[in-house]
Enzyme design. Sequence first.
Site, PDB file in Angstrom:
ATOM      1  N   ASN A  69       0.900  -1.223  -0.085  1.00 46.32           N
ATOM      2  CA  ASN A  69       0.015   0.201  -0.087  1.00 46.32           C
ATOM      3  C   ASN A  69       0.948   1.125  -0.249  1.00 46.32           C
ATOM      4  O   ASN A  69       0.599   2.395  -0.672  1.00 46.32           O
ATOM      5  CB  ASN A  69      -0.921  -0.017   1.217  1.00 46.32           C
ATOM      6  CG  ASN A  69      -1.627  -1.062   1.310  1.00 46.32           C
ATOM      7  OD1 ASN A  69      -1.782  -1.831   0.396  1.00 46.32           O
ATOM      8  ND2 ASN A  69      -2.111  -1.637   2.654  1.00 46.32           N
TER       9      ASN A  69
ATOM     10  N   HIS B 239     -26.373  33.504 -26.418  1.00 41.05           N
ATOM     11  CA  HIS B 239     -27.614  32.473 -26.942  1.00 41.05           C
ATOM     12  C   HIS B 239     -26.945  32.144 -28.363  1.00 41.05           C
ATOM     13  O   HIS B 239     -28.407  31.770 -29.128  1.00 41.05           O
ATOM     14  CB  HIS B 239     -28.999  33.292 -27.057  1.00 41.05           C
ATOM     15  CG  HIS B 239     -29.433  33.926 -25.495  1.00 41.05           C
ATOM     16  ND1 HIS B 239     -30.133  33.155 -24.651  1.00 41.05           N
ATOM     17  CD2 HIS B 239     -29.207  34.936 -25.258  1.00 41.05           C
ATOM     18  CE1 HIS B 239     -30.347  33.947 -23.690  1.00 41.05           C
ATOM     19  NE2 HIS B 239     -29.730  35.103 -23.709  1.00 41.05           N
TER      20      HIS B 239
ATOM     21  N   SER C 287     -14.531  11.484 -45.506  1.00 41.88           N
ATOM     22  CA  SER C 287     -15.692  10.651 -45.385  1.00 41.88           C
ATOM     23  C   SER C 287     -15.577   9.503 -46.295  1.00 41.88           C
ATOM     24  O   SER C 287     -14.806   9.762 -47.227  1.00 41.88           O
ATOM     25  CB  SER C 287     -17.152  11.288 -45.483  1.00 41.88           C
ATOM     26  OG  SER C 287     -17.995  10.546 -46.337  1.00 41.88           O
TER      27      SER C 287
ATOM     28  N   ASN D  95     -13.907  17.141 -41.990  1.00 43.53           N
ATOM     29  CA  ASN D  95     -14.780  16.967 -40.760  1.00 43.53           C
ATOM     30  C   ASN D  95     -13.758  17.610 -39.680  1.00 43.53           C
ATOM     31  O   ASN D  95     -12.520  17.114 -39.432  1.00 43.53           O
ATOM     32  CB  ASN D  95     -15.169  15.574 -40.399  1.00 43.53           C
ATOM     33  CG  ASN D  95     -16.338  15.296 -41.447  1.00 43.53           C
ATOM     34  OD1 ASN D  95     -17.132  16.019 -41.877  1.00 43.53           O
ATOM     35  ND2 ASN D  95     -16.156  13.860 -41.900  1.00 43.53           N
TER      36      ASN D  95
ATOM     37  N   TYR E  47      -6.567   0.810   4.431  1.00 43.92           N
ATOM     38  CA  TYR E  47      -6.456   0.395   3.113  1.00 43.92           C
ATOM     39  C   TYR E  47      -7.825  -0.529   2.654  1.00 43.92           C
ATOM     40  O   TYR E  47      -8.075  -1.570   3.593  1.00 43.92           O
ATOM     41  CB  TYR E  47      -5.248  -0.405   2.799  1.00 43.92           C
ATOM     42  CG  TYR E  47      -5.344  -1.094   1.410  1.00 43.92           C
ATOM     43  CD1 TYR E  47      -4.889  -0.375   0.232  1.00 43.92           C
ATOM     44  CD2 TYR E  47      -5.474  -2.273   1.174  1.00 43.92           C
ATOM     45  CE1 TYR E  47      -4.920  -0.776  -0.936  1.00 43.92           C
ATOM     46  CE2 TYR E  47      -5.554  -2.822  -0.242  1.00 43.92           C
ATOM     47  CZ  TYR E  47      -5.341  -2.008  -1.157  1.00 43.92           C
ATOM     48  OH  TYR E  47      -5.099  -2.655  -2.493  1.00 43.92           O
TER      49      TYR E  47
ATOM     50  N   GLN F  17      -7.598  -0.007  -5.479  1.00 44.43           N
ATOM     51  CA  GLN F  17      -6.856  -0.522  -6.569  1.00 44.43           C
ATOM     52  C   GLN F  17      -7.796   0.055  -7.953  1.00 44.43           C
ATOM     53  O   GLN F  17      -7.196   0.411  -8.951  1.00 44.43           O
ATOM     54  CB  GLN F  17      -6.786  -2.132  -6.658  1.00 44.43           C
ATOM     55  CG  GLN F  17      -6.362  -2.556  -7.892  1.00 44.43           C
ATOM     56  CD  GLN F  17      -5.930  -4.077  -7.812  1.00 44.43           C
ATOM     57  OE1 GLN F  17      -5.226  -4.583  -7.060  1.00 44.43           O
ATOM     58  NE2 GLN F  17      -6.544  -5.010  -8.443  1.00 44.43           N
TER      59      GLN F  17
ATOM     60  N   LYS G 282      -6.836   3.139  -9.953  1.00 46.17           N
ATOM     61  CA  LYS G 282      -6.043   3.469 -10.656  1.00 46.17           C
ATOM     62  C   LYS G 282      -6.119   3.551 -12.016  1.00 46.17           C
ATOM     63  O   LYS G 282      -5.529   4.588 -12.758  1.00 46.17           O
ATOM     64  CB  LYS G 282      -4.978   1.953 -10.521  1.00 46.17           C
ATOM     65  CG  LYS G 282      -3.611   2.327 -10.976  1.00 46.17           C
ATOM     66  CD  LYS G 282      -2.878   0.951 -10.692  1.00 46.17           C
ATOM     67  CE  LYS G 282      -2.296   0.628  -9.599  1.00 46.17           C
ATOM     68  NZ  LYS G 282      -1.752  -0.688  -9.219  1.00 46.17           N
TER      69      LYS G 282
HETATM   70  N1  ARG Z   1      -2.137  -3.463  -6.449  1.00 42.71           N
HETATM   71  C1  ARG Z   1      -2.665  -3.160  -5.255  1.00 42.71           C
HETATM   72  C2  ARG Z   1      -3.494  -1.958  -5.285  1.00 42.71           C
HETATM   73  O1  ARG Z   1      -3.268  -1.119  -6.318  1.00 42.71           O
HETATM   74  C3  ARG Z   1      -1.751  -3.078  -4.498  1.00 42.71           C
HETATM   75  C4  ARG Z   1      -1.888  -2.967  -2.926  1.00 42.71           C
HETATM   76  C5  ARG Z   1      -2.152  -4.373  -2.545  1.00 42.71           C
HETATM   77  N2  ARG Z   1      -2.296  -4.477  -1.279  1.00 42.71           N
HETATM   78  C6  ARG Z   1      -3.169  -5.220  -0.400  1.00 42.71           C
HETATM   79  N3  ARG Z   1      -3.184  -4.991   0.909  1.00 42.71           N
HETATM   80  N4  ARG Z   1      -3.559  -6.053  -1.038  1.00 42.71           N
HETATM   81  O2  ARG Z   1      -4.385  -1.461  -4.389  1.00 42.71           O
END
Ligand code: ARG
Length: 459
Positions: free
Chosen positions: A115, A161, A283, A291, A323, A328, A331
């Site tokens: 983490n 407008h 086109s 376009n 956490y 995850q 991401k």
């Molecule tokens: N791939 C995980 C994430 O993006 C990494 C951390 C994993 N940690 C855990 N306690 N399982 O969160």
Amino acid sequence: MSTGKKTLVGQIDPTVLAYTAGEDVLLDRVLVEVDCIGTAAHVTMLSEMPLAHPLFTVAEKDQVVAALIGVIRDHRKEAFRISASDQDVHLAVERALTAKLGDLGKRVHTGRSRNDQVAVDLRLFAKEQLFHISRETAGLAKVLLAFAEKHREVPMAGRTHLQPAMPSSLGLWASAHAESLLDDLELIRGAYRQNDRSPLGSAAGYGVPLPIDRARTSELLGFSRPIHNVLYASMARGRCEHVILMALSQVMLSVSRLAEDMILYLMPEFGYFSLPPAYCTGSSIMPQKQNPDVFELARARSADVLSCAMRVASILKGLPGGYQRDLQETKAPFMEALRLTHETVTVLQPLMQSLQVHEDSLRAGCIPGVFATDRALELVADGVPFRDAYDRVKSEPDALEGRDPLVAALQKKHEGAPGGLHISGLAKRATDTIDFVNREQKCYNNKVSALLGIEYPSL
Ligand code: ARG
């Protein structure tokens, strides 16, 4: 019951492994370098820790750093793999270090968690991305400002407008979009500052019974300071991403409004602008088509970035402290929004730079009605109360014929009006941003070079 697949952290059922690793195996590829940099800082700090039995001697730390540089080089040659059983970049790098260094590799995870790692990685990754995005956003603002300077004296109907409203100038239009981006850059700067704090040393979110030096790792990595509370450091995952995505959302909102104006003004019915054919798409059936797809996609991708921010916020909302694996999933939208924003502010620059301006059409758009308010104010200057002047102008539309829109536009000389634009002042804000980013990037590269003992990023 499946016996499971061997991983660094136990036997895991392959379906569960695939489901839980999710997209990490692919997404984490962009985190390989920063993961190695984070590990170099952690191990350097561990080697300096005052312990009766040091975890790493200086020579051992140097060996680990050399192996980390090796991983980065392999990655750059596309020879480093994150496999399903690694689950993510963190365990992939640890596996590679252990394969190369044996016990030394097994010791790098002392006193930290994944983490911790993913939080550091994403902040270093974001830092780099924000350098690029800020530079390109400022670049787009500069292109618009150069355009505004050049076309300061080209008349244009100001619209409300979408109806012709007041005499205005192309300079006012372009520098308005530029100033919006300059304000967005301040939001990015604020987000950058929050991102520029080290979460490292939070471990699982509750600290570790080792005399780790969090200020030291923060400094080694070029962060401004550590995040103080270790639990907050862990909870700031996702939060920091969302703060950045809010800033990016503003950039994309500005861009989408510029794009919408462009799509309209490129219509032959307006005919204000045209684009070189190389910047349009055709086109497959209609041979004549040119376009403005780039602007349409910029408009749509601004929706994508907004939805990425919403995806992250929706995951965070109501999430308990500490956490949670849910994090995850922040991401992918985070990375996607960074990529889309960067691509968009970059691609628009050459288009805006090579825009052909059709002054006749812009002038023709200034129909007599746009002078109505000016005429009412002229009557006011002669002592007529405004409401009476308004009624008189409305009843005498023919009296508005024959005026020059440029003269009318430039006669508005107060601050920020078509005749009172301080374009160089706006351009200075763009240049200051670029200078700030260049200084910060240089500082970051110097820190990483010192940490790795080799010129970074060239290696
Ligand atoms: N791939 C995980 C994430 O993006 C990494 C951390 C994993 N940690 C855990 N306690 N399982 O969160």
